[in-house]
Design a protein around this motif. Structure first.
Motif, PDB file in Angstrom:
ATOM      1  N   HIS A  82       0.813  -1.219   0.000  1.00  0.00           N
ATOM      2  CA  HIS A  82       0.000   0.000   0.000  1.00  0.00           C
ATOM      3  C   HIS A  82       0.848   1.271   0.000  1.00  0.00           C
ATOM      4  CE1 HIS A  82      -4.205  -1.197  -0.034  1.00  0.00           C
ATOM      5  NE2 HIS A  82      -3.742  -2.348   0.454  1.00  0.00           N
ATOM      6  N   VAL A  83       2.045   1.229   0.565  1.00  0.00           N
ATOM      7  CA  VAL A  83       2.963   2.367   0.438  1.00  0.00           C
ATOM      8  C   VAL A  83       3.326   2.537  -1.034  1.00  0.00           C
ATOM      9  CG1 VAL A  83       5.303   3.202   0.924  1.00  0.00           C
ATOM     10  CG2 VAL A  83       3.905   2.283   2.779  1.00  0.00           C
ATOM     11  N   ARG A  84       3.760   1.467  -1.659  1.00  0.00           N
ATOM     12  CA  ARG A  84       4.213   1.524  -3.049  1.00  0.00           C
ATOM     13  C   ARG A  84       3.088   1.955  -3.999  1.00  0.00           C
ATOM     14  NH1 ARG A  84       8.562  -0.367  -4.939  1.00  0.00           N
ATOM     15  NH2 ARG A  84       8.889  -1.778  -3.195  1.00  0.00           N
ATOM     16  N   THR A  85       1.958   1.290  -3.909  1.00  0.00           N
ATOM     17  CA  THR A  85       0.881   1.607  -4.849  1.00  0.00           C
ATOM     18  C   THR A  85       0.275   2.982  -4.537  1.00  0.00           C
ATOM     19  OG1 THR A  85      -0.733   0.311  -3.564  1.00  0.00           O
ATOM     20  CG2 THR A  85       0.387  -0.801  -5.406  1.00  0.00           C
ATOM     21  N   GLY A  86       0.304   3.391  -3.273  1.00  0.00           N
ATOM     22  CA  GLY A  86      -0.178   4.727  -2.927  1.00  0.00           C
ATOM     23  C   GLY A  86       0.712   5.822  -3.483  1.00  0.00           C
ATOM     24  N   LEU A  87       2.025   5.621  -3.409  1.00  0.00           N
ATOM     25  CA  LEU A  87       2.962   6.601  -3.952  1.00  0.00           C
ATOM     26  C   LEU A  87       2.929   6.632  -5.478  1.00  0.00           C
ATOM     27  CD1 LEU A  87       5.991   5.956  -1.582  1.00  0.00           C
ATOM     28  CD2 LEU A  87       4.579   8.045  -1.672  1.00  0.00           C
ATOM     29  N   MET A  88       2.620   5.510  -6.093  1.00  0.00           N
ATOM     30  CA  MET A  88       2.561   5.430  -7.556  1.00  0.00           C
ATOM     31  C   MET A  88       1.211   5.889  -8.113  1.00  0.00           C
ATOM     32  SD  MET A  88       4.577   1.799  -8.056  1.00  0.00           S
ATOM     33  CE  MET A  88       4.188   1.689  -9.787  1.00  0.00           C
ATOM     34  N   ALA A  89       0.202   6.018  -7.264  1.00  0.00           N
ATOM     35  CA  ALA A  89      -1.148   6.342  -7.715  1.00  0.00           C
ATOM     36  C   ALA A  89      -1.229   7.772  -8.252  1.00  0.00           C
ATOM     37  CB  ALA A  89      -2.133   6.168  -6.559  1.00  0.00           C
ATOM     38  N   ASP A  90      -2.168   7.978  -9.132  1.00  0.00           N
ATOM     39  CA  ASP A  90      -2.432   9.277  -9.735  1.00  0.00           C
ATOM     40  C   ASP A  90      -3.094  10.187  -8.696  1.00  0.00           C
ATOM     41  OD1 ASP A  90      -3.226  11.468 -11.225  1.00  0.00           O
ATOM     42  OD2 ASP A  90      -4.439  10.316 -12.646  1.00  0.00           O
ATOM     43  N   ALA A  91      -2.381  11.222  -8.268  1.00  0.00           N
ATOM     44  CA  ALA A  91      -2.905  12.130  -7.245  1.00  0.00           C
ATOM     45  C   ALA A  91      -4.153  12.873  -7.713  1.00  0.00           C
ATOM     46  CB  ALA A  91      -1.825  13.125  -6.822  1.00  0.00           C
ATOM     47  N   ALA A  92      -4.351  12.985  -9.006  1.00  0.00           N
ATOM     48  CA  ALA A  92      -5.531  13.675  -9.538  1.00  0.00           C
ATOM     49  C   ALA A  92      -6.786  12.804  -9.504  1.00  0.00           C
ATOM     50  CB  ALA A  92      -5.252  14.144 -10.962  1.00  0.00           C
ATOM     51  N   LEU A 128      10.925   4.404   3.455  1.00  0.00           N
ATOM     52  CA  LEU A 128      12.137   4.980   2.852  1.00  0.00           C
ATOM     53  C   LEU A 128      12.687   4.092   1.747  1.00  0.00           C
ATOM     54  CD1 LEU A 128      13.898   6.437   6.006  1.00  0.00           C
ATOM     55  CD2 LEU A 128      13.041   7.726   4.032  1.00  0.00           C
ATOM     56  N   LYS A 129      12.669   2.793   1.957  1.00  0.00           N
ATOM     57  CA  LYS A 129      13.138   1.856   0.925  1.00  0.00           C
ATOM     58  C   LYS A 129      12.310   2.023  -0.350  1.00  0.00           C
ATOM     59  CE  LYS A 129      11.807  -2.433   0.656  1.00  0.00           C
ATOM     60  NZ  LYS A 129      11.488  -3.539  -0.142  1.00  0.00           N
ATOM     61  N   VAL A 130      11.000   2.065  -0.190  1.00  0.00           N
ATOM     62  CA  VAL A 130      10.105   2.200  -1.348  1.00  0.00           C
ATOM     63  C   VAL A 130      10.311   3.554  -2.030  1.00  0.00           C
ATOM     64  CG1 VAL A 130       7.696   2.332  -2.086  1.00  0.00           C
ATOM     65  CG2 VAL A 130       8.412   0.552  -0.486  1.00  0.00           C
ATOM     66  N   LEU A 131      10.401   4.616  -1.244  1.00  0.00           N
ATOM     67  CA  LEU A 131      10.637   5.944  -1.825  1.00  0.00           C
ATOM     68  C   LEU A 131      11.915   5.957  -2.652  1.00  0.00           C
ATOM     69  CD1 LEU A 131       9.526   8.093   1.206  1.00  0.00           C
ATOM     70  CD2 LEU A 131       8.594   8.305  -1.116  1.00  0.00           C
ATOM     71  N   ARG A 132      12.975   5.343  -2.128  1.00  0.00           N
ATOM     72  CA  ARG A 132      14.242   5.278  -2.875  1.00  0.00           C
ATOM     73  C   ARG A 132      14.073   4.489  -4.170  1.00  0.00           C
ATOM     74  NH1 ARG A 132      16.858   4.364   2.677  1.00  0.00           N
ATOM     75  NH2 ARG A 132      17.586   6.461   3.158  1.00  0.00           N
ATOM     76  N   GLU A 133      13.388   3.361  -4.083  1.00  0.00           N
ATOM     77  CA  GLU A 133      13.169   2.529  -5.272  1.00  0.00           C
ATOM     78  C   GLU A 133      12.375   3.269  -6.336  1.00  0.00           C
ATOM     79  OE1 GLU A 133      11.312  -1.021  -3.766  1.00  0.00           O
ATOM     80  OE2 GLU A 133      13.183  -1.774  -2.907  1.00  0.00           O
TER      81      GLU A 133
END
Length: 148
Positions: A82-92, A128-133
């Motif tokens: 959920h961190v990964r898919t949330g960060l990759m999701a379209d904010a709009a 942090l790991k996901v953000l870096r990736e």
């Protein structure tokens, strides 16, 4: 095999795709087999339709609750998803339940207080790991500054 309506299954899949992304859902569906196919149907209809379709909370709030709950329970694989898919999701797109670094910070601070510092610490390391990736590593900040 349990009877599940096509409408419930399709709505659950649509919600799952909006929140987790097509790639993740396709990977899960390709991994379906005789052992886990009923489980896949269960989570798609129960979690992704019956719960994620409810009008009481918006999708972003639901994702934040998933992060806090999975961190508190030490369910790090689901937390990371959920961190990964949330960060990759379209904010709009509000249906995609996008996350940003500030939201992650608040979720992890809250989690550390209510679920314990070890949960907050592990959650922070995974975030942090996901953000870096994803090429989104947060900028350095001074430890002694009152504001980040």
């Amino acid at each position: 095999m349990t009877h599940i309506s096509d409408t419930t299954l399709q709505q659950g899949l649509a919600n799952r795709r909006q929140v987790l992304g097509d790639a993740w859902v396709e990977q899960s569906l390709r991994g379906a087999n005789r052992l886990n196919v009923e489980f896949q149907r269960l989570i798609t209809t129960y979690a992704w339709d019956s719960i994620w379709s409810r009008p009481g909370l918006d999708r972003r709030t639901r994702r934040i609750m998933v992060l806090a709950t999975t961190a508190a329970m030490g369910r790090w694989e689901e937390f990371e998803l959920h961190v990964r898919t949330g960060l990759m999701a379209d904010a709009a797109d509000p249906q995609a339940a996008a996350l940003d670094v500030d939201t992650l910070q608040e979720v992890l601070l809250q989690t550390a207080v209510y679920a314990g510092v070890p949960a907050g610490n592990t959650g922070m390391a995974i975030a942090l790991k996901v953000l870096r990736e994803l090429g989104q590593e947060p900028a350095p900040a001074s430890f002694f500054a009152s504001q980040p």
